[in-house]
Design a protein around this motif. Structure first.
Motif, short mmCIF file in Angstrom:
data_model
loop_
_atom_site.label_atom_id
_atom_site.label_comp_id
_atom_site.label_asym_id
_atom_site.label_seq_id
_atom_site.Cartn_x
_atom_site.Cartn_y
_atom_site.Cartn_z
N CYS A 290 0.87 -1.25 -0.08
CA CYS A 290 0.04 -0.14 0.20
C CYS A 290 0.94 1.31 -0.01
O CYS A 290 0.64 2.10 -0.74
CB CYS A 290 -0.98 0.05 1.30
SG CYS A 290 -2.24 -1.21 1.35
N VAL A 291 1.78 1.26 0.73
CA VAL A 291 2.81 2.52 0.95
C VAL A 291 3.42 2.65 -0.29
O VAL A 291 3.66 3.75 -0.88
CB VAL A 291 3.82 2.10 2.01
CG1 VAL A 291 4.90 3.31 1.81
CG2 VAL A 291 3.14 2.20 3.24
N LEU A 292 3.95 1.65 -1.10
CA LEU A 292 4.59 1.82 -2.47
C LEU A 292 3.78 2.44 -3.62
O LEU A 292 3.91 2.83 -4.32
CB LEU A 292 5.49 0.56 -2.85
CG LEU A 292 6.48 0.47 -1.74
CD1 LEU A 292 7.35 -0.97 -2.31
CD2 LEU A 292 7.70 1.36 -2.02
N ALA A 293 2.35 1.74 -3.28
CA ALA A 293 1.41 2.10 -4.40
C ALA A 293 0.78 3.59 -4.19
O ALA A 293 0.58 4.01 -5.37
CB ALA A 293 0.30 1.01 -4.36
N LEU A 294 0.82 4.02 -3.16
CA LEU A 294 0.02 5.32 -2.92
C LEU A 294 1.09 6.38 -2.85
O LEU A 294 0.87 7.45 -3.56
CB LEU A 294 -0.71 5.43 -1.51
CG LEU A 294 -2.18 4.69 -1.41
CD1 LEU A 294 -2.61 4.70 -0.22
CD2 LEU A 294 -2.97 5.47 -2.61
N GLY A 295 2.13 6.32 -2.42
CA GLY A 295 3.34 7.25 -2.31
C GLY A 295 2.78 8.21 -1.11
O GLY A 295 1.98 7.97 -0.88
N PRO A 296 3.92 9.30 -0.84
CA PRO A 296 3.73 10.18 0.36
C PRO A 296 2.35 10.85 0.12
O PRO A 296 1.69 11.31 1.15
CB PRO A 296 5.00 11.01 0.32
CG PRO A 296 5.75 10.06 -0.42
CD PRO A 296 5.14 9.31 -1.39
N GLU A 297 2.20 11.38 -1.23
CA GLU A 297 1.13 12.39 -1.55
C GLU A 297 -0.29 11.69 -1.08
O GLU A 297 -1.29 12.06 -0.65
CB GLU A 297 1.03 12.91 -2.81
CG GLU A 297 2.15 13.96 -3.07
CD GLU A 297 2.17 14.60 -4.37
OE1 GLU A 297 1.41 14.39 -5.28
OE2 GLU A 297 3.04 15.34 -4.70
N SER A 311 -10.11 1.59 1.51
CA SER A 311 -11.17 2.68 0.94
C SER A 311 -10.45 3.67 0.11
O SER A 311 -11.34 3.84 -0.93
CB SER A 311 -12.25 3.05 2.06
OG SER A 311 -12.86 2.09 2.71
N HIS A 312 -9.63 4.20 0.50
CA HIS A 312 -8.92 5.23 -0.24
C HIS A 312 -8.39 4.91 -1.62
O HIS A 312 -8.61 5.47 -2.52
CB HIS A 312 -7.94 5.99 0.68
CG HIS A 312 -7.00 7.04 -0.07
ND1 HIS A 312 -7.85 8.40 -0.43
CD2 HIS A 312 -6.05 7.42 -0.57
CE1 HIS A 312 -7.09 9.23 -1.03
NE2 HIS A 312 -6.02 8.75 -1.33
N LEU A 313 -7.93 3.65 -1.55
CA LEU A 313 -7.43 2.94 -2.64
C LEU A 313 -8.34 2.57 -3.69
O LEU A 313 -8.39 3.05 -4.95
CB LEU A 313 -6.66 1.62 -2.44
CG LEU A 313 -5.14 1.71 -1.85
CD1 LEU A 313 -4.72 0.28 -1.15
CD2 LEU A 313 -4.16 2.05 -2.97
N VAL A 316 -9.25 6.16 -5.59
CA VAL A 316 -8.28 6.79 -6.43
C VAL A 316 -7.64 5.81 -7.21
O VAL A 316 -7.30 6.31 -8.45
CB VAL A 316 -7.14 7.32 -5.56
CG1 VAL A 316 -7.89 8.42 -4.52
CG2 VAL A 316 -6.35 6.32 -4.50
N MET A 317 -7.57 4.54 -7.19
CA MET A 317 -6.98 3.50 -8.19
C MET A 317 -7.88 3.10 -9.50
O MET A 317 -9.09 3.10 -9.25
CB MET A 317 -6.51 2.10 -7.67
CG MET A 317 -5.30 2.46 -6.51
SD MET A 317 -4.00 2.58 -7.38
CE MET A 317 -2.61 2.77 -6.11
N GLY A 318 -7.52 3.30 -10.64
CA GLY A 318 -8.16 2.59 -11.67
C GLY A 318 -8.29 1.22 -11.94
O GLY A 318 -8.42 0.82 -12.86
N LEU A 319 -8.34 0.60 -10.86
CA LEU A 319 -8.58 -1.11 -10.86
C LEU A 319 -9.99 -1.46 -10.46
O LEU A 319 -10.15 -1.23 -9.31
CB LEU A 319 -7.33 -1.39 -10.06
CG LEU A 319 -6.06 -1.36 -10.54
CD1 LEU A 319 -5.06 -1.79 -9.45
CD2 LEU A 319 -5.77 -1.80 -11.97
#
Length: 450
Positions: A290-297, A311-313, A316-319
């Motif tokens: 999750c950390v590597l997929a989302l990044g700091p922002e 839930s945030h993923l 915002v993710m197009g999957l």
């Protein structure tokens, strides 16, 4: 299953049990041998053990894991790497010590609140009982907030529905989860198993699905030593919370003591060791992904939205698969963890009523206390879901410090003071747990005054 007496050394070598580490195999003193006259042969792994392993895993995998990537990732990858190395011994040694406190009691029906009074006296026992309740009760409130926000997000973002009034949505969800607990512990264990097995599979699937989205942008630089230490220090309290399954340890230990008798400590060590391994593998794998997929922002956006990371993923993710799996995992994780924390909160609240409101147990019946405690937990959890306080703030300011004190420091004090636990003194693992507990409490206090 009845236990068969044998020397402790034979119990340690029995097939099916996992032996203690060499550092924990000190010979017993005569006083220890007098307090523990016999130890049972630990039987092979069975369905009962597996049920409790899954139940403890489910207790830990809740709001903590779903918010851990947010907190841990914002600190950077290098502190997260160190935390990944530390969390297994922190989790295993601390929960094992708490379980030993209960298993060492000569009263087979005594839970953690009774054991504390037995070890430390009535006054100290009452204080610790209140702290035990305060360590767990805020987490039940957190789940009222988390389940409401997660389902509301699912309705709006995935299902395209108008959200229900918050008071109604929170009330329905809290009542549905509470009904499982009111039905009894056996029903809870069955429901937890039905929830946790798919949860493990889906967590692993989400971890793999996010790999193509990984990016190290913004994470590459090694922070200054001061920033590195501070990030790691502030991460420890949330790690303690995320891997915490202490609310279920009391009933777990009582259950093992009733089933295995004097062999309950060896069996508890085996189950807790496997539980800790499962938690580290699936939880930290999920956190890293999750950390590597989302990044700091992206992590900062999730924190501001007060949403679980999945839930945030999903938003915002197009999957498309993540969009549906994310809320499903979040709801399942919160529900399974809610059950274990309800057990602990109800246990603590009941003990407070019995020792402070009706110490002679003449005015209130057990049934009356159980109903009153259940109503109190349902109503206050519902109100928390309606009011929607910051979940991370609740973890850092309310749950974290008391959990660290009860889970890490209290068992170490008991080992130092209580004759029944004397054979566990002088271990390197004890020093490690005390240091981890002090660091956790210190990190929480620093976060409050920053």
């Amino acid at each position: 299953m009845t236990s068969r007496p044998s020397p402790e050394s034979a119990a340690e070598a029995t097939p099916g049990s996992v032996p203690e580490s060499p550092a924990d195999q000190a010979p017993e003193s005569p006083a220890d041998q007098a307090s523990t006259t016999a130890t049972a042969t630990t039987p092979r792994w069975n369905r009962f053990d597996a049920s409790w392993t899954i139940g403890l895993f489910g207790t830990a995998v809740g709001a903590g894991i779903l918010f851990l990537p947010i907190n841990a990732g914002l600190g950077g990858l290098w502190p997260l790497l160190i935390a990944t190395v530390l969390i297994w011994p922190m989790t295993y040694f601390s929960h094992r010590a708490l379980s030993r406190m209960v298993c060492a009691s000569p009263n087979p029906k005594q839970d953690i609140t009774g054991v504390v009074r037995e070890y430390f006296g009535e006054t100290a026992g009452r204080v610790v009982t209140v702290l035990y309740f305060l360590a767990i009760y805020p987490i039940v409130l957190i789940y009222g907030v988390g389940i409401t926000n997660t389902v509301e997000s699912l309705m709006v973002n995935q299902l395209g529905l108008d959200p229900w009034p918050r008071w109604l949505l929170s009330g329905v969800l809290v009542l549905a989860m509470s009904a499982v607990m009111v039905a009894g512990k056996k029903v809870m264990l069955v429901v937890t198993q039905w929830l946790v097995y798919p949860l493990i599979a889906v967590l692993f699937a989400v971890t793999l699905l996010l790999i193509p989205q990984w990016s190290f942008d913004g994470f590459g630089a090694l922070p200054a030593p001061g920033d590195f230490a501070m990030s790691l220090w502030l991460m420890i309290p949330v790690l303690v919370f995320a891997f915490n399954h202490s609310p279920a340890i009391s009933q777990f230990s009582v259950s093992l003591r009733e089933r295995y008798g004097a062999g309950s400590m060896q069996k508890a060590s085996s189950i807790l060791r496997i539980t800790a391994v499962l938690l580290v593998v699936f939880t930290m794998g999920f956190v890293w992904s999750c950390v590597l997929a989302l990044g700091p922002e992206g992590l900062q956006e999730a924190k501001e939205a007060n949403l679980p990371v999945l839930s945030h993923l999903a938003n915002v993710m197009g999957l498309p698969l993540i969009a549906w799996l994310g809320p499903a995992v979040a709801i399942t994780a919160i529900a399974s963890s809610f059950f274990g924390h309800w057990l602990g909160a109800a246990e603590g609240a009941t003990a407070i009523v019995r020792t402070m409101v009706d110490p002679r147990q003449k005015r209130l019946s057990d049934r009356g206390i159980t109903i009153g405690v259940s109503v109190f937990l349902i109503v206050t959890t519902w109100l928390a879901g309606v009011l929607n306080p910051s979940i991370l703030a609740l973890i850092e300011s309310l749950a974290g410090p008391v959990i660290a004190a009860v889970l890490y420091l209290m068992p170490m004090y008991a080992i130092h003071k209580v004759p029944a636990l004397a054979r566990f003194r002088g271990k390197a693992s004890n020093v490690f747990v005390v240091i981890a507990g002090v660091v956790a409490v210190g990190g929480i206090l620093i976060s409050l005054f920053r």
